[in-house]
Scaffold this motif. Structure first.
Motif, short mmCIF file in Angstrom:
data_model
loop_
_atom_site.label_atom_id
_atom_site.label_comp_id
_atom_site.label_asym_id
_atom_site.label_seq_id
_atom_site.Cartn_x
_atom_site.Cartn_y
_atom_site.Cartn_z
N TYR A 4 0.83 -1.20 0.00
CA TYR A 4 0.00 0.00 0.00
C TYR A 4 0.87 1.25 0.00
CZ TYR A 4 -3.79 -3.13 1.35
OH TYR A 4 -4.72 -4.13 1.38
N VAL A 6 0.36 5.86 -0.34
CA VAL A 6 -0.51 7.01 -0.59
C VAL A 6 0.02 7.74 -1.82
CG1 VAL A 6 -1.36 9.22 0.30
CG2 VAL A 6 -1.13 7.25 1.84
N LEU A 19 -5.42 6.29 -1.35
CA LEU A 19 -4.75 5.11 -0.82
C LEU A 19 -4.77 4.08 -1.94
CD1 LEU A 19 -3.54 3.52 1.62
CD2 LEU A 19 -5.87 2.71 2.06
N GLU A 21 -3.53 0.31 -3.49
CA GLU A 21 -2.94 -1.02 -3.32
C GLU A 21 -2.33 -1.39 -4.67
OE1 GLU A 21 -1.88 -4.81 -3.54
OE2 GLU A 21 -3.91 -4.57 -4.41
N ILE A 27 -8.04 2.45 -3.40
CA ILE A 27 -8.91 1.90 -2.36
C ILE A 27 -9.80 3.00 -1.79
CG2 ILE A 27 -8.93 0.73 -0.11
CD1 ILE A 27 -7.48 -0.99 -2.01
N MET A 54 -5.74 9.38 4.74
CA MET A 54 -5.56 8.17 3.93
C MET A 54 -4.96 7.05 4.79
SD MET A 54 -6.78 8.51 0.96
CE MET A 54 -8.00 9.74 1.39
N LEU A 55 -4.01 7.41 5.65
CA LEU A 55 -3.40 6.39 6.52
C LEU A 55 -4.46 5.80 7.46
CD1 LEU A 55 -0.01 8.14 7.50
CD2 LEU A 55 -0.34 6.28 5.87
N SER A 57 -7.64 5.61 6.79
CA SER A 57 -8.54 4.75 6.01
C SER A 57 -7.88 3.41 5.71
CB SER A 57 -8.96 5.46 4.72
OG SER A 57 -7.91 5.41 3.78
N ALA A 58 -6.53 3.36 5.83
CA ALA A 58 -5.83 2.09 5.62
C ALA A 58 -5.98 1.18 6.83
CB ALA A 58 -4.35 2.36 5.35
N SER A 59 -6.44 1.74 7.94
CA SER A 59 -6.60 1.06 9.25
C SER A 59 -5.38 0.20 9.55
CB SER A 59 -7.91 0.27 9.30
OG SER A 59 -7.93 -0.74 8.32
N LYS A 61 -3.69 -1.83 7.67
CA LYS A 61 -2.80 -2.18 6.56
C LYS A 61 -1.48 -1.41 6.68
CE LYS A 61 -6.90 -2.59 3.69
NZ LYS A 61 -7.91 -1.71 4.37
N VAL A 63 1.16 0.78 5.27
CA VAL A 63 1.42 1.71 4.17
C VAL A 63 2.92 2.01 4.13
CG1 VAL A 63 0.96 4.01 3.26
CG2 VAL A 63 -0.89 2.71 4.35
#
Lengths: 330, 330
Positions: A4, A6, A19, A21, A27, A54-55, A57-59, A61, A63
């Motif tokens: 992942y 940004v 974000l 992938e 995503i 964005m980070l 929203s990656a929860s 995951k 990045v």
């Protein structure tokens, strides 16, 4: 393992962030005003906040980093953004250092010229996917360009390669915004295209454009041209034919020099699609050395303004690939 | 250990061959007529004999291979020479196979386009030595070109990159020999230059060129132009100023696209030296995006027709380097 990053597209009007992938693309994304008039610090804070969202929203995951496409010049190390036009007061900023200070040094940060980022986006997520090498041209307010060679950006000696927009097609022609004589941007840049169109349309007093854009045509836009041309308006068709010929001339010059025969056209004006690309396809061969005409193709990029964010994120994935191959070797 | 190779420059009129030592350059050389009118087999036999004489002149030295620069297209594998202009009846010939059959398979054989070979010669033995990357333009009967990127030839997708001569500088301009509209060759190719000069000289009825080249100027050559200009003839100076401006336009386009800021000019017309290069140096900046004008330099190649033989031989040295690095890795 999924990767992942940004991807940011920093424009004078809007900051677009996504974000991304690596395999599946975007995503999540957002668009916020740049508010460039409030100065560099303000813009950097807005970038920081967009990245933070964005980070989030990656929860959970992981990045790996942040890629940024921006107008203006970027140094060879891809850390500094130099004098972006449309962001007043921005001289030289080490964007990598600024963002790593704000967001943490565990994040890779890569900065790239916005046209280069969009081309990389096309290469890995868009029309460019089947091609190892192509020239990208973006037709918008200005005319941008980039060279993709073996799936990577060809950056030249200082990182500024690919400036198709400032290549001359008429050595005694009018100057573009940057003062370059007869540059293709002096014909196809939005403002210039409208100006040339007004002159040409004098021969077509019945054109429906006089109704759409007013008697003096001062409100004429490329979108109006496309719309009128798609309805069969002869004046509009004639303007797009003329514009396509100029486009063919500069693209032919690129092919002679690079022997890269795939051209991908993006940007707002390219929304005119076949109305401008077909004349370019017809004219381009007259501008290419005969032995090099096989396989010449002009395609349209349909990713629209996603190309920049996707390409920006891909800058990070490329960096990870390079790190991986370096550590394998050692 | 000293490395030796034979470098050949195959032209429509002459075959030039040299025994080259990698560090010190040309050890021995000869020039024989190509006798192209006798057909492909005859030309190949003449090449074979020229190589044999060079091998004999090497006496006990170990010659690694043969490099050949030739007009026309060369395949990506650098084995085949395809349709060289000026050699009638030559379609596609696997020059490597032919020469290895005649001279032995222990010899490496590499074929390359002559403009590319000359640029490689410049890069390693000429004006190009201090530069990792440059664009070479040769002004002669036609206008040739090549790109040196990181000390090697940039060949593009099929091996045909660097065709500066066919890049347009006037999208509505006259056609060159190959039928390309407004190509720089349609202005600066020897025949075209004379034609444009005749037209321009009408404004200079007192020009000494009317004495040198006759009242109708039909015998006008670039050499006459240079000679008259160096004596201060205003008509001749005006023609070279005009030619230099066109040259600046096409070179500016190359710099915008490649961000390679060193240009090296060779070929017969470049013998006019500063008389044509100074106007090009003055005009070129008007054709380059402002942020890319620093460090732009137009230089003259003074190796003359040795550049082609030296570069052809260097093709073999490059091949040896690659073999060496491959065997180190494995």
């Amino acid at each position: 393992m999924l990767q992942y990053a940004v991807g940011l597209d920093l424009g004078g009007t809007n900051i677009k962030a996504a974000l991304v992938e690596r395999k599946s693309g975007i995503i999540a994304s957002e668009r916020i005003p740049t508010e460039a008039e409030h100065g560099v610090g303000h813009v950097l804070a807005r970038i920081e906040n967009a990245v933070r969202r964005m980070l989030r929203s990656a929860s959970d995951k992981h990045v790996c980093g942040i890629g940024i496409g921006a107008p203006g010049t970027v140094n060879l190390q891809r850390t500094n953004l130099i004098h972006p036009p449309n962001i007043p007061g921005w001289t030289v900023v080490d964007v990598r250092a600024e963002l790593q200070r704000r967001l943490g040094h565990h994040l890779h940060v890569v900065v790239e010229n916005d046209a280069n980022a969009a081309a990389l986006g096309s290469a890995h997520y868009g029309t460019g996917r089947p091609y190892d090498s192509f020239v990208m041209v973006t037709l918008g307010t200005g005319v941008g360009g980039a060279i993709i060679w073996n799936n990577s950006i060809f950056r030249g000696s200082t990182g500024a390669a690919g400036e198709v927009g400032h290549m001359t097609v008429d050595s005694d022609g009018p100057e573009d915004e940057a003062g370059v004589k007869g540059a293709i941007e002096a014909y196809l840049g939005v403002r210039h295209l409208s100006r040339h169109a007004r002159r040409q349309l004098k021969a077509f007093p019945d054109s429906c454009l006089y109704e759409i854009a007013g008697a003096d045509l001062v409100r004429l836009t490329p979108e109006m041209l496309s719309k009128a041309a798609s309805r069969g308006d002869e004046g509009a068709l004639s303007v797009l034919e003329w514009a396509g010929q100029k486009l063919g001339a500069v693209l032919g010059a690129c092919i002679n020099l690079l022997d890269i025969r795939t051209i991908i056209v993006g940007g707002g004006v390219s929304a005119a699609g076949t109305l401008i690309l077909d004349p370019a396809r017809r004219s381009i061969l007259a501008y290419i050395k005969p032995g090099m005409r096989d396989g010449v193709d002009i395609l349209r990029e349909t990713l629209g303004n996603k190309a920049g964010m996707l390409g920006a994120a891909y800058l990070v994935f490329e960096l990870l690939d390079r790190h991986a191959s370096t550590s394998e070797e050692s």
